[in-house]
Design an enzyme around this catalytic site. Structure first.
Site, PDB file in Angstrom:
ATOM      1  N   ARG A   1       0.845  -1.207   0.000  1.00  0.00           N
ATOM      2  CA  ARG A   1       0.000   0.000   0.000  1.00  0.00           C
ATOM      3  C   ARG A   1       0.878   1.253   0.000  1.00  0.00           C
ATOM      4  NH1 ARG A   1      -1.247   1.676   4.695  1.00  0.00           N
ATOM      5  NH2 ARG A   1      -2.074  -0.275   5.502  1.00  0.00           N
TER       6      ARG A   1
ATOM      7  N   TYR B   1     -16.997  17.112 -14.767  1.00  0.00           N
ATOM      8  CA  TYR B   1     -17.348  15.694 -14.962  1.00  0.00           C
ATOM      9  C   TYR B   1     -18.383  15.286 -13.895  1.00  0.00           C
ATOM     10  CZ  TYR B   1     -16.924  10.681 -14.313  1.00  0.00           C
ATOM     11  OH  TYR B   1     -17.210   9.353 -14.134  1.00  0.00           O
TER      12      TYR B   1
ATOM     13  N   ASP C   1      -7.814  19.164 -13.973  1.00  0.00           N
ATOM     14  CA  ASP C   1      -8.091  17.814 -14.479  1.00  0.00           C
ATOM     15  C   ASP C   1      -7.688  17.832 -15.950  1.00  0.00           C
ATOM     16  OD1 ASP C   1      -9.221  15.522 -15.586  1.00  0.00           O
ATOM     17  OD2 ASP C   1     -10.916  15.518 -14.209  1.00  0.00           O
TER      18      ASP C   1
ATOM     19  N   LYS D   1      -8.489   6.802 -19.331  1.00  0.00           N
ATOM     20  CA  LYS D   1      -8.790   7.380 -20.639  1.00  0.00           C
ATOM     21  C   LYS D   1      -7.561   7.329 -21.562  1.00  0.00           C
ATOM     22  CE  LYS D   1     -12.891   8.159 -18.961  1.00  0.00           C
ATOM     23  NZ  LYS D   1     -12.821   8.083 -17.541  1.00  0.00           N
TER      24      LYS D   1
END
Ligand SMILES: Cc1ncc(COP(=O)(O)O)c(C=O)c1O
Length: 389
Positions: A44, A96, A168, A193
């Site tokens: 982690r 978004y 973003d 994306k």
């Protein structure tokens, strides 16, 4: 960064010489003595495959540190955790839908207020700032109406009020735009994306501009734990190898598609920053290296949900699916899909009409994409004529 630099920023494995980055599928690392390790102790906190991805993404964006998360929204969430109750965000109105949901339904409940404004007009940003504003949050271009905001101008405003500017950069990708060079403090990407590029993974990335922010993000990443697994890190790295090639082809295809739609009788408006008629064309050209992205959205003269559904359910190469940026072309109907979580009146105000359709151009031959769209327009016209008879 040019294609050569991108490809060669991905290291081969120093241990074996493997040309591609190994997948370190492990949860933990053996220690010689308590606290004595080779830079990795628990997956982690860190993982060698993830570290390569994080370093490469930081280089791609010209930032100080990179951080990989399980999804783009987990990346956004990690940045929001820099805030405290009582703080405010000024955010782009055409944000978004998933970010809107997180801001409104999770963070507003925790005492963080969000003021949504059209950030393409810098004055709106200035007017929305209060003494409590800690973050200015923009997407440029936005999803799905492709509004472009002046990052350098907004970064000056952010600095003058001691707020952080977050960009973003999902739609521009690091190939078209590097917001840190324009003054942004933090960049986020949905790695799902363009960066991943093959519609085969979900991932989120954060890039920070300074050591101080890197330390804070590293702490949040480890404390909250929403990290990207090693296999998906490997796939994302592999995607980055062809990012320049793919993205430029997608931009070329989108340019042809946007011009085709712009001259079509059944279309009422086309959103594509590469069109000279686009409201923010000049600033897009300046800050996006002359690359306008692979997304085109358009609305129909018959501005109804039904007309849009008719269109999106009849294409052959543009597959009806959420997401964007992959090698296969996709299309979607934001009002019912990606932006369904935004109330209709707010959605309409930010320009997302009932018939708005978003195309994500892939890397197919562009003639095939055009004939796909032509066929659907003709089909709808024929069906309409049959109904009149
Ligand atoms: C601009 C933008 N940012 C963030 C996200 C969220 O990314 P993810 O779906 O990987 O969580 C998306 C997803 O569509 C997006 O389009």
């Amino acid at each position: 960064m040019n294609a050569t630099k991108i490809i060669h920023s991905i290291p081969s494995d120093p241990l074996t010489g493997a040309i591609s980055v190994p997948v370190y599928q492990t949860s933990t690392f053996i220690q010689e003595a308590p606290g004595v390790n080779r830079g990795f102790d628990y997956a982690r906190s860190n993982n060698p495959t993830r570290k390569v991805l994080e370093d490469v993404v930081a280089k791609l964006e010209g930032g100080h540190g990179g951080f990989a998360f399980a999804t783009g929204l987990a990346a956004i969430d990690s940045v929001l955790k820099l805030l405290s109750s009582g703080d405010e965000i000024v955010a782009v109105d055409d944000i978004y839908g998933g970010a809107y949901r997180l801001f409104t339904h999770v963070y507003e409940k925790l005492g963080v207020k969000v003021n949504y404004v059209d950030t393409t007009d810098v004055e709106n940003v200035v007017d929305a700032i209060t003494t409590k504003t800690k973050l200015i949050w923009i997407e440029s271009p936005t999803n799905p109406t492709l509004k472009v905001s002046d990052i350098a101008a907004i970064s000056k405003i952010a600095k003058s009020v001691d707020a952080l500017l977050v960009v973003d950069n999902t739609f521009a990708s690091p190939i078209a735009q590097n917001p840190i060079e324009l003054g942004a403090d933090i960049i986020i990407h949905s790695g799902t994306k363009y960066i991943g590029g093959h519609s085969d993974l979900v991932a989120g990335l954060v890039v920070t501009a300074s050591e101080e922010l890197s330390e804070k993000l590293k702490f949040i990443q480890n404390a909250s734990g929403g990290v990207l697994g090693p296999w998906d890190c490997f796939l994302t790295i592999r995607g980055i190898e062809t990012l320049d090639l793919r993205f430029k082809k997608q931009c070329e295809n989108a340019d042809v598609v946007a011009n085709f739609l712009n001259s079509h009788d059944a279309v009422s408006e086309v959103h594509f920053p590469g069109l000279e008629t686009h409201k923010n064309h000049k600033i897009a050209k300046k800050q996006q290296n002359g690359l306008f992205g692979g997304i085109v959205s358009f609305s129909l003269k018959e501005d109804t949900v039904e007309a849009a559904v008719d269109f999106v359910t009849n294409t052959q190469f543009f597959k009806l699916a959420e997401s964007l940026g992959g090698v296969k072309s996709l299309l979607c109907h934001p009002a019912q899909m990606t932006h369904a979580s935004i109330p209709r009146e707010i959605r309409l105000k930010s320009g997302i009409k009932d018939s708005l359709i978003r195309l994500s151009c892939g890397v197919e031959n562009v003639e095939d994409l055009i004939s796909d769209l032509t066929r659907v327009f003709e089909l709808i016209e024929t069906n309409k004529a049959a109904l009149i008879i």
